[in-house]
Design a protein around this motif. Structure first.
Motif, PDB file in Angstrom:
ATOM      1  N   TYR A  11       6.589  13.626  -9.917  1.00 13.86           N
ATOM      2  CA  TYR A  11       6.347  13.343 -11.584  1.00 13.86           C
ATOM      3  C   TYR A  11       4.736  13.003 -12.032  1.00 13.86           C
ATOM      4  O   TYR A  11       4.623  13.695 -13.296  1.00 13.86           O
ATOM      5  CB  TYR A  11       7.331  12.110 -11.689  1.00 13.86           C
ATOM      6  N   ASN A  12       4.251  12.618 -11.571  1.00 11.07           N
ATOM      7  CA  ASN A  12       2.818  12.014 -11.963  1.00 11.07           C
ATOM      8  C   ASN A  12       1.930  13.113 -11.741  1.00 11.07           C
ATOM      9  O   ASN A  12       1.110  13.480 -12.590  1.00 11.07           O
ATOM     10  CB  ASN A  12       2.236  10.883 -11.148  1.00 11.07           C
ATOM     11  N   LYS A  13       2.081  14.061 -10.729  1.00 12.92           N
ATOM     12  CA  LYS A  13       1.456  15.017 -10.370  1.00 12.92           C
ATOM     13  C   LYS A  13       1.485  16.100 -11.460  1.00 12.92           C
ATOM     14  O   LYS A  13       0.658  16.660 -12.192  1.00 12.92           O
ATOM     15  CB  LYS A  13       1.387  15.751  -9.211  1.00 12.92           C
ATOM     16  N   THR A  14       2.666  16.414 -11.945  1.00 11.94           N
ATOM     17  CA  THR A  14       2.949  17.546 -12.821  1.00 11.94           C
ATOM     18  C   THR A  14       2.547  17.173 -14.166  1.00 11.94           C
ATOM     19  O   THR A  14       2.148  17.983 -15.060  1.00 11.94           O
ATOM     20  CB  THR A  14       4.590  17.631 -12.657  1.00 11.94           C
ATOM     21  N   LEU A  21      22.793   5.117 -10.889  1.00  9.11           N
ATOM     22  CA  LEU A  21      22.174   6.307 -11.704  1.00  9.11           C
ATOM     23  C   LEU A  21      21.252   5.685 -12.705  1.00  9.11           C
ATOM     24  O   LEU A  21      21.761   4.958 -13.680  1.00  9.11           O
ATOM     25  CB  LEU A  21      22.864   7.234 -12.392  1.00  9.11           C
ATOM     26  N   PHE A  22      19.772   5.734 -12.686  1.00 11.40           N
ATOM     27  CA  PHE A  22      18.845   4.917 -13.456  1.00 11.40           C
ATOM     28  C   PHE A  22      18.091   5.638 -13.978  1.00 11.40           C
ATOM     29  O   PHE A  22      17.599   6.477 -13.359  1.00 11.40           O
ATOM     30  CB  PHE A  22      18.116   3.816 -12.451  1.00 11.40           C
ATOM     31  N   PHE A  61      16.521   9.076 -12.247  1.00 11.22           N
ATOM     32  CA  PHE A  61      16.219  10.456 -12.710  1.00 11.22           C
ATOM     33  C   PHE A  61      14.965  10.127 -13.449  1.00 11.22           C
ATOM     34  O   PHE A  61      14.595   9.323 -14.422  1.00 11.22           O
ATOM     35  CB  PHE A  61      17.253  10.686 -13.974  1.00 11.22           C
ATOM     36  N   LEU A  62      13.956  10.906 -13.274  1.00 12.16           N
ATOM     37  CA  LEU A  62      12.548  11.051 -13.845  1.00 12.16           C
ATOM     38  C   LEU A  62      12.406  12.134 -14.529  1.00 12.16           C
ATOM     39  O   LEU A  62      12.779  13.206 -14.550  1.00 12.16           O
ATOM     40  CB  LEU A  62      11.525  10.727 -12.633  1.00 12.16           C
ATOM     41  N   GLY A  63      11.480  12.149 -15.544  1.00 16.72           N
ATOM     42  CA  GLY A  63      11.022  13.238 -16.564  1.00 16.72           C
ATOM     43  C   GLY A  63      10.816  12.929 -17.721  1.00 16.72           C
ATOM     44  O   GLY A  63      10.974  11.458 -18.261  1.00 16.72           O
ATOM     45  N   LYS A  64      10.040  13.490 -18.345  1.00 18.90           N
ATOM     46  CA  LYS A  64       9.490  13.013 -19.713  1.00 18.90           C
ATOM     47  C   LYS A  64      10.629  13.146 -20.888  1.00 18.90           C
ATOM     48  O   LYS A  64      11.604  13.815 -20.451  1.00 18.90           O
ATOM     49  CB  LYS A  64       8.111  13.954 -20.187  1.00 18.90           C
ATOM     50  N   ASN A  65      10.167  12.634 -21.977  1.00 18.36           N
ATOM     51  CA  ASN A  65      11.422  12.476 -23.012  1.00 18.36           C
ATOM     52  C   ASN A  65      11.801  13.975 -23.484  1.00 18.36           C
ATOM     53  O   ASN A  65      10.796  14.962 -23.566  1.00 18.36           O
ATOM     54  CB  ASN A  65      10.890  11.687 -24.274  1.00 18.36           C
ATOM     55  N   GLY A  66      13.008  14.317 -23.476  1.00 18.08           N
ATOM     56  CA  GLY A  66      13.633  15.439 -23.956  1.00 18.08           C
ATOM     57  C   GLY A  66      13.568  16.592 -22.630  1.00 18.08           C
ATOM     58  O   GLY A  66      13.934  17.683 -23.015  1.00 18.08           O
ATOM     59  N   SER A  67      13.436  15.980 -21.492  1.00 28.33           N
ATOM     60  CA  SER A  67      13.657  16.800 -20.398  1.00 28.33           C
ATOM     61  C   SER A  67      14.977  17.225 -20.041  1.00 28.33           C
ATOM     62  O   SER A  67      15.331  18.082 -19.246  1.00 28.33           O
ATOM     63  CB  SER A  67      12.804  16.388 -19.270  1.00 28.33           C
ATOM     64  N   ARG A 116      16.393   7.255  -3.795  1.00 30.50           N
ATOM     65  CA  ARG A 116      16.051   8.479  -3.996  1.00 30.50           C
ATOM     66  C   ARG A 116      15.790   8.926  -5.439  1.00 30.50           C
ATOM     67  O   ARG A 116      16.170   8.373  -6.610  1.00 30.50           O
ATOM     68  CB  ARG A 116      17.717   9.298  -3.962  1.00 30.50           C
ATOM     69  N   GLY A 117      14.898  10.025  -5.888  1.00 32.96           N
ATOM     70  CA  GLY A 117      14.567  10.277  -7.136  1.00 32.96           C
ATOM     71  C   GLY A 117      14.788  11.883  -7.478  1.00 32.96           C
ATOM     72  O   GLY A 117      14.767  12.638  -6.648  1.00 32.96           O
TER      73      GLY A 117
END
Length: 271
Positions: free
Chosen positions: A243-246, A206-207, A61-67, A221-222
């Motif tokens: 993730y990196n682009k956004t 789930l990581f 699971f990817l995303g900035k803090n608080g997502s 899978r992301g």
């Protein structure tokens, strides 16, 4: 939680939403708990999450803090209850979210192992066979094994919690930034153990981590969470591209915004 009829699906989230009340102080927070009908401003944490996870998948699971990443994992592990939606979980969940949560300082390290293992659905006989392996992995000396947990250092407690969850035969393993536990040597040992476990085709993993290299070792899978919703779900490399682009676009916007402000100030000074 409602059980899913499809045995190949470990986890299913249908239109899951979660909001928290915005409380500026403890009194308002207490009031909102005692009087839930009290009107308070709501903060959206996750919004309309739809997700299916099959048995044996390894997902980051990817995303900035608080997502909303951690909230999703807490809902899956029954730590948090959603405000709306349906959550189906078919197998036993072991979490490395808050590794020392649920421990009692009045009980010994050995007793806490049995209590945590019982909560994970393990039989007493199986736990006895695992005791020494857990203590050895957690680097707990013989002296402390039968000492009350309140005599342990915070680092020892975290290591013990981590070891219990690793060794109690999880079917669904949730890891949320828990690899910060202990020193570098212990961290490397944990990574090696999880890497070995991830080879098990029946284990669902789930990581959550901001370490791209490490995540790619475990997961194929992301799921990218942005603005409290699923922005991308698919191949782990493409997920990191999104993730990196956004987030890179957001960072660039902030840089341009700051540059514009500096230029405006400079023009005002000249005037």
């Amino acid at each position: 939680m409602v059980k899913s009829m499809n045995k190949n699906i470990d986890i299913e989230l249908i239109n899951v939403c979660k909001k928290y009340s915005k409380c500026n102080n403890d009194l308002k927070r207490l009031t909102s708990v005692i009087f839930p009908w009290t009107k308070t401003e709501k903060l959206i944490v996750i919004d309309n999450i739809n997700l299916k996870i099959e048995k044996g998948e390894k997902i980051a699971f990817l995303g900035k803090n608080g997502s909303g990443k951690s909230t999703i994992l807490k809902i899956i592990s029954s730590i948090t209850v959603p405000d709306s939606g349906i959550v189906n979980v078919n197998r036993k969940v072991s979490t490395l979210l808050e590794v020392s949560a649920g421990f009692s300082g009045e009980f010994t390290g050995r007793e806490n192992i049995h209590i945590r293992a019982a909560l994970l659905g393990m039989k007493k006989k199986d736990v006895i066979d695992l005791e020494e392996k857990i203590f050895e992995f957690a680097e707990v000396d013989d002296f402390y094994k039968d000492q009350q947990l309140k005599r342990y250092s915070s680092g020892m407690v975290s290591k013990l919690g981590f070891a219990i969850n690793l060794f109690c035969h999880p079917e669904i393993l949730i890891i949320d930034e828990a690899l910060a536990v202990g020193d570098a040597g212990f961290k490397n040992k944990c990574i090696a153990a999880i890497k070995e476990m991830s080879k098990n085709d029946s284990l669902t993993l789930l990581f959550v981590s901001h370490d791209e290299k490490m995540v790619k070792e475990f997961c194929n899978r992301g799921i990218f969470i942005y603005e409290h919703q699923i922005a991308f779900d698919g191949d782990i490399n493409k997920a990191f591209e999104h993730y990196n682009k956004t987030l890179g676009t957001v960072d660039q916007y902030l840089k341009n915004d700051n540059k514009s402000k500096k230029q405006s100030k400079s023009k005002r000074k000249k005037r």
